[in-house]
Design an enzyme around this catalytic site. Structure first.
Site, PDB file in Angstrom:
ATOM      1  N   LYS A 157       0.824  -1.203   0.000  1.00 10.24           N
ATOM      2  CA  LYS A 157       0.000   0.000   0.000  1.00 10.24           C
ATOM      3  C   LYS A 157       0.859   1.253   0.000  1.00 10.24           C
ATOM      4  CE  LYS A 157      -4.086  -1.680   2.519  1.00 10.24           C
ATOM      5  NZ  LYS A 157      -4.953  -1.409   3.685  1.00 10.24           N
ATOM      6  N   GLY A 163      -8.568   6.563  -1.766  1.00  4.35           N
ATOM      7  CA  GLY A 163      -9.523   6.383  -2.846  1.00  4.35           C
ATOM      8  C   GLY A 163      -9.369   5.072  -3.585  1.00  4.35           C
ATOM      9  N   GLY A 164      -8.797   4.074  -2.923  1.00  3.73           N
ATOM     10  CA  GLY A 164      -8.651   2.772  -3.558  1.00  3.73           C
ATOM     11  C   GLY A 164      -7.459   2.662  -4.489  1.00  3.73           C
ATOM     12  N   GLU A 199       1.514  -5.385   4.418  1.00  2.00           N
ATOM     13  CA  GLU A 199       0.803  -6.043   5.501  1.00  2.00           C
ATOM     14  C   GLU A 199       0.087  -7.279   4.974  1.00  2.00           C
ATOM     15  OE1 GLU A 199      -2.030  -3.246   7.076  1.00  2.00           O
ATOM     16  OE2 GLU A 199      -3.533  -3.729   5.572  1.00  2.00           O
ATOM     17  N   HIS A 207     -15.250  -4.691   5.716  1.00  3.52           N
ATOM     18  CA  HIS A 207     -14.762  -3.322   5.879  1.00  3.52           C
ATOM     19  C   HIS A 207     -15.760  -2.607   6.781  1.00  3.52           C
ATOM     20  CE1 HIS A 207     -13.019   0.486   3.758  1.00  3.52           C
ATOM     21  NE2 HIS A 207     -13.341   0.729   5.011  1.00  3.52           N
ATOM     22  N   ARG A 291     -12.003  13.505   7.538  1.00  2.00           N
ATOM     23  CA  ARG A 291     -13.019  14.305   6.851  1.00  2.00           C
ATOM     24  C   ARG A 291     -14.384  13.663   7.054  1.00  2.00           C
ATOM     25  NH1 ARG A 291     -14.149  10.772   2.838  1.00  2.00           N
ATOM     26  NH2 ARG A 291     -12.446   9.554   1.947  1.00  2.00           N
ATOM     27  N   ARG A 337     -25.065   4.134  -3.539  1.00  2.66           N
ATOM     28  CA  ARG A 337     -24.519   5.191  -4.387  1.00  2.66           C
ATOM     29  C   ARG A 337     -24.964   4.956  -5.831  1.00  2.66           C
ATOM     30  NH1 ARG A 337     -18.283   6.369  -2.390  1.00  2.66           N
ATOM     31  NH2 ARG A 337     -18.576   5.873  -0.183  1.00  2.66           N
TER      32      ARG A 337
END
Length: 452
Positions: A157, A163-164, A199, A207, A291, A337
């Site tokens: 990562k 944002g993926g 990791e 999630h 945020r 969404r």
């Protein structure tokens, strides 16, 4: 009168402006040339064009936003989500120029925005992590040795990712070196920061995130857990609260850990602590989002709190007006969404003109949107057109209500395809309906379609 400039666009800009009006604040909307006729521009007291369509020349251009705040006499700047919302340089400039930034202080945002640094801070605060590095790994051989120790699969990562993007799953040792170098190159190109960490990767995980609120007086609360496991390419499509199948004790433990971690970091404002949860309901810290989240309305629907109002109160220096014992979530809420994307073409964007738009209605249905008939979907920004939300006394009732709402939704145009009908198939999937889904649900659904 306090004046708030909203440094964003679309549904989140409109959503923040509405709360500002309820609180009696003056409002300023900034916009690109592509958004000159947007709903937020029409709604705000004043509007300022800050550049052309591309975000790097408008919504992400700090000097233009600051100049708009200066020329309109704004007191506060609310960044919404995306764009500059997690940019510590922007928060620092706001403070230096005398504007109240609605979010955590720049140094806190900078630390928590660096995923490697955040991991180390959360370890110190006692939060559990998946096996892996607690700081960035620069040398490919060191990273490979770590992967060999913790076992495959692993995920590489970007420390500055979001944002993926900037993530690579490595399933065996053969491709590790190439994947490591490729991920670092991507991180450098996309984020300007090539640091990465490694990791353990969980193939079957949920999630789950905890919404937190912290004031500048050392008080913090959590508002329960949201499940965000329905994702495509690490981007969320369905979010709900409470997280199905998780015990009250587990959620309480996650919430207390989340609050402990962010308070130790000096956090103020609304934020989200994200976790991965395995099939034994063991949870592992993943990251902090400094945020408001896209999915914040599901928390509002079960708690009765206006999270934007809480953000603004905290930013003005007010202490939290309630304690953890006062937080009493009721019922279940789900958000879907509605994106201008074609699920049959790997969720390819479908920019077009909206010809007909009739949002769903009825009891306990909420639609957050900036779209109407005649709206031209610009290719420059995120493809989300609307968020459809429902509340019901229990999860089964919320699923049934959401299915009805999605069926009722009319959002059409030539060459326009949305995710609405696809999301109805997700709701009907047995694993989702039973609350036994995880982040691999859409992949399994896709394999099932291919095999038929």
């Amino acid at each position: 009168m306090t004046t708030v400039l909203v440094a964003n666009r679309g549904e989140i800009a409109l959503r923040v402006l509405r709360t500002c009006r309820e609180l009696g604040f003056g409002t300023v909307a900034v916009h690109s040339t592509a958004d000159a006729g947007s709903a937020a521009v029409r709604y705000a007291d004043r509007a300022v064009c800050i550049g052309p369509g591309p975000a790097k020349r408008s919504y992400n251009h700090i000097p233009s936003v600051i100049e708009a705040a200066r020329m309109t006499g704004a007191d506060m700047i609310h960044p919404g989500y995306g764009f500059l919302s997690e940019n510590p340089d922007f928060a620092e400039v706001c403070a230096a120029e005398g504007f109240t930034f609605v979010g955590p202080p720049a140094p806190v945002m900078e630390k928590l925005g660096d995923k490697a640094v955040a991991r180390a801070m959360m370890v110190d605060a006692g939060l559990p992590l998946l096996p892996g590095s607690t700081e960035a790994v620069d040398d490919v051989d060191d990273a490979f040795a770590l992967a060999e120790t913790i076992g495959y699969p692993v995920i590489i990562k970007a420390a500055a990712g979001g944002g993926g993007r900037g993530m690579t799953v490595v399933r065996d040792r053969g491709g590790f070196h190439d994947d490591f170098r490729r991920t670092r190159a991507t991180a450098t190109a996309v984020f300007g920061d090539g640091r990465v960490y490694v990791e353990r990767y969980l193939d079957s995980a949920r999630h789950v995130e905890i919404q937190v609120l912290c004031d500048a007086h050392g008080h913090g609360v959590h508002l329960g857990a949201r499940d965000c496991s329905v994702q495509r390419r690490h981007q969320k499509l369905v979010e709900e609260t409470p997280a199905p199948g998780m015990s009250d004790d587990t959620v309480r433990g996650m919430g207390e850990a989340a609050v402990r971690g962010v308070l130790a970091a000096g956090y103020t404002g609304a934020g989200t602590v994200e976790f991965l949860v395995d099939d034994q309901h063991r949870y592992y810290f993943m990251e902090v989002n400094c945020r408001l989240q896209v999915e914040h309305p599901v928390t509002e629907m079960v708690t009765g709190l206006d999270l934007v109002a809480e953000q603004l109160r905290i930013a003005t220096g007010d202490p939290l007006g309630f304690t953890q014992e006062d937080v009493t979530p009721r019922g279940a809420a789900i958000e879907c969404r509605i994106n201008a994307e074609d699920p049959a073409r790997d969720f390819a964007p479908t920019p077009a003109v909206v010809e007909r738009f009739t949002p769903p209605g009825g009891p306990f249905v909420r639609v957050d949107t900036h779209v109407g008939a005649g709206y031209r979907i610009p290719p420059d920004y995120d493809s989300m057109l609307a968020k459809v939300l429902v509340w019901a006394p229990d999860r089964a009732g919320a699923i049934a209500r959401m299915d009805r709402a999605l069926e009722e939704l009319e959002l059409t145009g030539e060459r326009l395809v949305t995710t609405a009908e696809f999301l109805r198939t997700v709701l009907a999937e047995p694993a989702f309906a039973d609350g036994e889904h995880d982040t691999a649900l859409l992949d399994r659904m896709a394999r099932g379609r291919v095999g038929t």
